[in-house]
Design a protein around this motif. Structure first.
Motif: not given
Length: 91
Positions: A50-55, A57
């Motif tokens: 799981r990683i941030s959506g920002r990362d 993108e």
């Protein structure tokens, strides 16, 4: 030659001096090195993270710039890190 490091300048001078010759048995050499690459980059395990959506993108944008799938980019980054060819920058 600006922008090149010492090794790259030496390589460029060597090529320009005509010191390079075409490889004999190109097909055999190509197949040999493709085999090495397959063995090195064999992906035989799955992992979910799981990683941030920002990362994600940002990774996807970088992958587009590199012309490769983003999963391949992520695998490459991880491989470079664990093999010591990529390290954390000092904060």
């Amino acid at each position: 030659m600006s922008g090149l490091d010492k090794e790259e300048r030496a390589l460029l001078r060597s090529v320009e001096a005509g010191e390079w010759r075409p490889a004999r048995r190109k097909r055999a050499e190509l197949q040999r090195y493709q085999g090495y690459a397959r063995a090195t980059l064999k992906k035989d395990r799955r992992v979910n993270i799981r990683i941030s959506g920002r990362d994600l993108e940002a990774l996807q944008k970088r992958a587009i710039q590199e012309g490769i799938p983003y999963q391949t980019l992520i695998a490459s980054i991880l491989h470079k890190y664990v093999s010591g060819r990529l390290s954390e920058e000092a904060l």
